[in-house]
Scaffold this motif. Structure first.
Motif, PDB file in Angstrom:
ATOM      1  N   MET A  10      32.329 -26.700  88.117  1.00 39.84           N
ATOM      2  CA  MET A  10      32.193 -26.671  89.576  1.00 39.84           C
ATOM      3  C   MET A  10      33.254 -27.565  90.199  1.00 39.84           C
ATOM      4  N   SER A  11      34.026 -27.045  91.105  1.00 37.30           N
ATOM      5  CA  SER A  11      35.109 -27.792  91.724  1.00 37.30           C
ATOM      6  C   SER A  11      34.568 -28.854  92.666  1.00 37.30           C
ATOM      7  N   ASP A  12      35.290 -29.979  92.741  1.00 38.04           N
ATOM      8  CA  ASP A  12      34.899 -31.093  93.594  1.00 38.04           C
ATOM      9  C   ASP A  12      35.795 -31.195  94.823  1.00 38.04           C
ATOM     10  N   VAL A  13      36.654 -30.182  95.057  1.00 38.68           N
ATOM     11  CA  VAL A  13      37.616 -30.224  96.151  1.00 38.68           C
ATOM     12  C   VAL A  13      36.892 -30.344  97.485  1.00 38.68           C
ATOM     13  N   GLY A  14      37.385 -31.215  98.344  1.00 35.30           N
ATOM     14  CA  GLY A  14      36.847 -31.356  99.680  1.00 35.30           C
ATOM     15  C   GLY A  14      35.745 -32.378  99.818  1.00 35.30           C
ATOM     16  N   ARG A  15      35.153 -32.789  98.716  1.00 33.02           N
ATOM     17  CA  ARG A  15      34.081 -33.763  98.799  1.00 33.02           C
ATOM     18  C   ARG A  15      34.660 -35.180  98.853  1.00 33.02           C
ATOM     19  N   PRO A  16      34.111 -36.022  99.700  1.00 33.84           N
ATOM     20  CA  PRO A  16      34.601 -37.408  99.738  1.00 33.84           C
ATOM     21  C   PRO A  16      34.151 -38.158  98.499  1.00 33.84           C
ATOM     22  N   PRO A  17      34.859 -39.201  98.116  1.00 32.06           N
ATOM     23  CA  PRO A  17      34.413 -39.983  96.963  1.00 32.06           C
ATOM     24  C   PRO A  17      33.148 -40.747  97.309  1.00 32.06           C
ATOM     25  N   LEU A  18      32.248 -40.809  96.385  1.00 36.66           N
ATOM     26  CA  LEU A  18      31.062 -41.638  96.567  1.00 36.66           C
ATOM     27  C   LEU A  18      31.366 -43.082  96.176  1.00 36.66           C
ATOM     28  N   HIS A  19      32.184 -43.240  95.136  1.00 35.09           N
ATOM     29  CA  HIS A  19      32.445 -44.565  94.592  1.00 35.09           C
ATOM     30  C   HIS A  19      33.954 -44.778  94.460  1.00 35.09           C
ATOM     31  N   VAL A  20      34.456 -45.744  95.194  1.00 36.05           N
ATOM     32  CA  VAL A  20      35.874 -46.106  95.148  1.00 36.05           C
ATOM     33  C   VAL A  20      36.012 -47.488  94.529  1.00 36.05           C
ATOM     34  N   GLY A  21      36.905 -47.612  93.556  1.00 36.45           N
ATOM     35  CA  GLY A  21      37.246 -48.908  92.986  1.00 36.45           C
ATOM     36  C   GLY A  21      38.638 -49.304  93.442  1.00 36.45           C
ATOM     37  N   ILE A  22      38.841 -50.578  93.723  1.00 37.18           N
ATOM     38  CA  ILE A  22      40.155 -51.034  94.182  1.00 37.18           C
ATOM     39  C   ILE A  22      40.599 -52.254  93.386  1.00 37.18           C
ATOM     40  N   ILE A  23      41.775 -52.152  92.788  1.00 34.79           N
ATOM     41  CA  ILE A  23      42.441 -53.292  92.166  1.00 34.79           C
ATOM     42  C   ILE A  23      43.310 -53.902  93.259  1.00 34.79           C
ATOM     43  N   MET A  24      42.892 -55.038  93.781  1.00 34.23           N
ATOM     44  CA  MET A  24      43.532 -55.618  94.971  1.00 34.23           C
ATOM     45  C   MET A  24      44.767 -56.415  94.548  1.00 34.23           C
ATOM     46  N   ASP A  25      45.843 -55.720  94.289  1.00 34.78           N
ATOM     47  CA  ASP A  25      47.030 -56.336  93.706  1.00 34.78           C
ATOM     48  C   ASP A  25      48.087 -56.621  94.771  1.00 34.78           C
ATOM     49  N   GLY A  26      48.889 -57.646  94.503  1.00 29.50           N
ATOM     50  CA  GLY A  26      50.051 -57.925  95.343  1.00 29.50           C
ATOM     51  C   GLY A  26      49.889 -59.087  96.300  1.00 29.50           C
ATOM     52  N   ASN A  27      48.788 -59.813  96.237  1.00 31.18           N
ATOM     53  CA  ASN A  27      48.572 -60.931  97.168  1.00 31.18           C
ATOM     54  C   ASN A  27      49.632 -62.027  97.005  1.00 31.18           C
ATOM     55  N   GLY A  28      49.814 -62.479  95.763  1.00 32.05           N
ATOM     56  CA  GLY A  28      50.763 -63.564  95.521  1.00 32.05           C
ATOM     57  C   GLY A  28      52.186 -63.171  95.852  1.00 32.05           C
ATOM     58  N   ARG A  29      52.578 -61.960  95.427  1.00 34.38           N
ATOM     59  CA  ARG A  29      53.946 -61.510  95.695  1.00 34.38           C
ATOM     60  C   ARG A  29      54.184 -61.320  97.192  1.00 34.38           C
ATOM     61  N   TRP A  30      53.160 -60.851  97.894  1.00 33.06           N
ATOM     62  CA  TRP A  30      53.266 -60.700  99.350  1.00 33.06           C
ATOM     63  C   TRP A  30      53.566 -62.047  99.990  1.00 33.06           C
ATOM     64  N   ALA A  31      52.856 -63.088  99.564  1.00 36.63           N
ATOM     65  CA  ALA A  31      53.058 -64.421 100.128  1.00 36.63           C
ATOM     66  C   ALA A  31      54.446 -64.961  99.780  1.00 36.63           C
ATOM     67  N   GLN A  32      54.833 -64.832  98.520  1.00 37.35           N
ATOM     68  CA  GLN A  32      56.120 -65.364  98.090  1.00 37.35           C
ATOM     69  C   GLN A  32      57.278 -64.687  98.812  1.00 37.35           C
ATOM     70  N   SER A  33      57.142 -63.398  99.107  1.00 38.69           N
ATOM     71  CA  SER A  33      58.218 -62.682  99.809  1.00 38.69           C
ATOM     72  C   SER A  33      58.395 -63.185 101.241  1.00 38.69           C
TER      73      SER A  33
END
Length: 246
Positions: A1-24
């Motif tokens: 059964m295709s899942d096209v068009g359905r929103p995600p129920l569960h999103v995971g986020i690897i919150m990367d780039g904080n240190g590099r953002w500051a250093q830049s």
């Protein structure tokens, strides 16, 4: 059964780039982490309106202890400040908070705040927020195996299966992630939800976490909806033609 068009129920986020953002920008790395914590508030508040019912954030990995002591201590203080400042607001907005990972290495004050937040939001249902602190996917799997074998005792090893494994993980009772995003463009999973994310879709936007807004998440979710997730199956043809001798 295709899942096209359905929103995600569960999103995971690897919150990367904080240190590099500051250093830049000529700032200390901890300034990037503080900015990233503020970004969490916007994302958490907006998730229910774009169809996300579960959000898991990778805040601190088992490997992050290797960072300079000052940065680690600064991160722990940011976590404490976040919980203290958001406790009432998260409860009021219907956000249930859970923490996954090991806790014994985390400062005792922070451990107590984590438990307090979990207890205060236990009945909330609008959004399920899971925060991974001192978390590593390999460590989680190893701890789950240890737990299962201890419970099994002299029982047959055949009793250990996918269902019992899932029940022994830190995320027991939560759905597997549908969509995992890693900001800042690095294309690695970095020990995040290794068991749970086996069928997740992935995205690696170039933008660093301190600049990742709700609008960016909305765009990512929209793109996710267009993906055809077949989970190892083959999509059914729109029509079948049978000819003699075929």
């Amino acid at each position: 059964m295709s899942d096209v068009g359905r929103p995600p129920l569960h999103v995971g986020i690897i919150m990367d780039g904080n240190g590099r953002w500051a250093q830049s920008r000529g700032l200390a790395r901890i300034s990037g982490h503080a900015r990233g914590a503020k970004r969490v508030t916007e994302i958490v508040r907006g998730c229910p309106d774009i169809g996300v019912t579960h959000l898991t954030l990778y805040a601190f990995s088992t490997e992050n202890w290797r960072r300079p002591v000052a940065e680690v201590e600064g991160l722990m203080k940011i976590f404490q400040q976040y919980i203290l400042s958001k406790l009432d607001g998260l409860q009021r907005e219907g956000v249930r908070v859970r923490f996954i990972g090991m806790r014994h290495r985390i400062p005792l004050k922070l451990q107590r705040l984590m438990a307090r937040l979990e207890e205060a939001t236990a009945e909330c249902e609008r959004l399920n927020l899971t925060i991974a602190i001192d978390y590593g996917g390999r460590d989680e799997i190893a701890r789950a195996v240890q737990k299962m074998t201890a419970e099994l005792g002299d029982g047959p090893v055949e009793e250990i299966g996918e269902d019992s494994m899932a029940a022994a993980l830190d995320t027991a009772g939560l759905p597997d992630p549908d969509f995992i995003i890693r900001t800042s463009g690095e294309q690695r999973v970095s020990n995040f939800l290794l068991w749970q994310g086996v069928y997740a879709e992935y995205s690696f936007p170039e933008i660093p976490w301190p600049e990742f807004t709700l609008a960016h998440l909305r765009d990512e979710v929209t793109a996710f909806r267009s993906r055809d997730r077949r989970f190892g199956a083959v999509g059914a043809p729109t029509s079948v033609s049978i000819t003699a001798g075929g």
